[in-house]
Design an enzyme around this catalytic site. Structure first.
Site, PDB file in Angstrom:
ATOM      1  N   HIS A 238      28.077  -7.544 -14.131  1.00  0.00           N
ATOM      2  CA  HIS A 238      29.398  -7.804 -13.562  1.00  0.00           C
ATOM      3  C   HIS A 238      29.305  -8.644 -12.270  1.00  0.00           C
ATOM      4  CE1 HIS A 238      31.448  -5.093 -16.319  1.00  0.00           C
ATOM      5  NE2 HIS A 238      30.704  -4.078 -15.958  1.00  0.00           N
TER       6      HIS A 238
HETATM    7  O1  RIB Z   1      33.818  -2.931 -12.927  1.00  0.00           O
HETATM    8  C1  RIB Z   1      32.595  -3.394 -12.412  1.00  0.00           C
HETATM    9  C2  RIB Z   1      32.608  -3.398 -10.916  1.00  0.00           C
HETATM   10  O2  RIB Z   1      32.758  -2.069 -10.432  1.00  0.00           O
HETATM   11  C3  RIB Z   1      31.289  -3.908 -10.295  1.00  0.00           C
HETATM   12  O3  RIB Z   1      31.572  -4.520  -9.070  1.00  0.00           O
HETATM   13  C4  RIB Z   1      30.512  -2.642 -10.080  1.00  0.00           C
HETATM   14  O4  RIB Z   1      29.589  -2.757  -8.984  1.00  0.00           O
HETATM   15  C5  RIB Z   1      31.600  -1.688  -9.709  1.00  0.00           C
HETATM   16  O5  RIB Z   1      31.854  -1.845  -8.328  1.00  0.00           O
END
Ligand code: RIB
Ligand code: CA
Length: 310
Positions: A238
């Site tokens: 992500h």
């Molecule tokens: O949904 C993914 C996000 O949420 C990423 O930034 C992960 O680190 C969590 O913070």
């Protein structure tokens, strides 16, 4: 010309990989790291931020931010990132301490006061940015762009409707989308295509000591194990996707849409409501990432991480 950036994050396993990448990139001039409560408490994400910068032997300021969302209690994600926020990894104590300056004050000092427009990359809940917008009405004059990991067009990962970073502080996110600052939203539609397979993880190196390669691989293995439980083909990257999108915007395919955030819905709280059919008549306020060139993304990640082997 290097892009001057501040990275606001909640380390966090994927945040850490994103920081490893960003701090190795010739394309970015990382001015500071700011931390926010999210994946873990504000204390833990701040300590992790300090330890990561210290472990990678980088010299740059780390400033703490919000202890909780601007209008709601904090919902952490220890089930994903572990009790410390760093999964099973234990890093040495940091050699440095965080600034006295709060994250939101640092955004202002390093942008409007210094007259250098900053590209703000956010990898966690948007609490710090919202506080900065409330405290400094002219903040937007110093921010060239916000590239956020957050949101999605059609679904969620923290609830069926909302992605975690937005869900954790929906009022803050709504304020950011309404700020008028140019936004690139790197959401789940894009990041769910940015997976790294077990073989690709192992191909990144065989470090002889605990260095940036080792740290990235350990955390990728952790994420891979978690993601495979949900049927993904690899470790979902992500936050690294947001960093990659700044380094090489050709990696992602975007559409300009009007986006707002649900702050009241019983089942949809924290949903990024994206006007894909342009029915609202509102001008687009975000470039929404819909696609990631996975092969080229993995090559970029690998090349940056291997900088720590040299
Ligand atoms: O949904 C993914 C996000 O949420 C990423 O930034 C992960 O680190 C969590 O913070
Ligand atoms: Ca994060």
């Amino acid at each position: 010309m290097k892009i001057p950036v501040i990275i606001d994050c909640d380390p966090g396993t994927d945040d850490t990989i994103a920081l490893i990448m960003a701090l190795a990139s010739e394309a970015l001039d990382v001015k500071a790291i700011t931390t926010v409560a999210g994946n873990q408490t504000a204390e833990k994400t701040a300590v992790n931020g300090l330890k990561i910068v210290s472990f990678l032997d980088k010299q740059l300021p780390v400033a703490r931010g919000a202890e909780k969302p601007i209008m709601r209690p904090l919902v952490t994600a220890g089930h994903v990132h572990g009790e410390t926020g760093m999964a099973h990894v234990v890093l040495p104590e940091a050699k440095n301490d965080y600034l006295e300056t709060k994250a939101w004050d640092l955004f202002y000092k390093m942008s409007v006061e210094s007259n250098e427009k900053i590209h703000l990359i956010t990898l966690g809940p948007l609490s710090n940015v919202a506080i900065a917008l409330m405290k400094y009405p002219h903040l937007k004059d110093g921010i060239s762009q916000i590239t956020m990991m957050g949101g999605a067009v059609g679904y969620g990962n923290d609830t069926q409707a909302a992605e975690y970073n937005i869900y954790a502080d929906p009022e803050a996110a709504k304020m950011v989308f309404e700020s008028g600052i140019p936004i690139t939203m790197v959401g789940l539609d894009c990041t769910h295509q940015a997976w790294i397979t077990q073989n690709e993880i192992e191909s990144m190196g065989k470090p002889s000591k605990e260095n940036g390669v080792w740290l990235a691989q350990e955390l990728m293995r952790h994420i891979h194990e978690f993601a495979s439980r949900f049927g993904f083909e690899g470790a979902i990257m992500h936050d690294p996707s947001a960093i990659a999108a700044v380094i090489d915007p050709t990696l992602i395919q975007t559409e300009d849409y009007f986006v707002t955030v649900e702050t009241k819905g019983e089942h949809t709280l924290g949903k990024t409501v994206v006007d894909t059919l342009r029915v609202t008549g509102h001008e687009p306020n975000a470039q929404v990432a819909l696609d990631m060139d996975r092969e080229r993304f993995v090559e970029l990640v690998k090349g940056l991480i291997q900088q720590y082997e040299i």
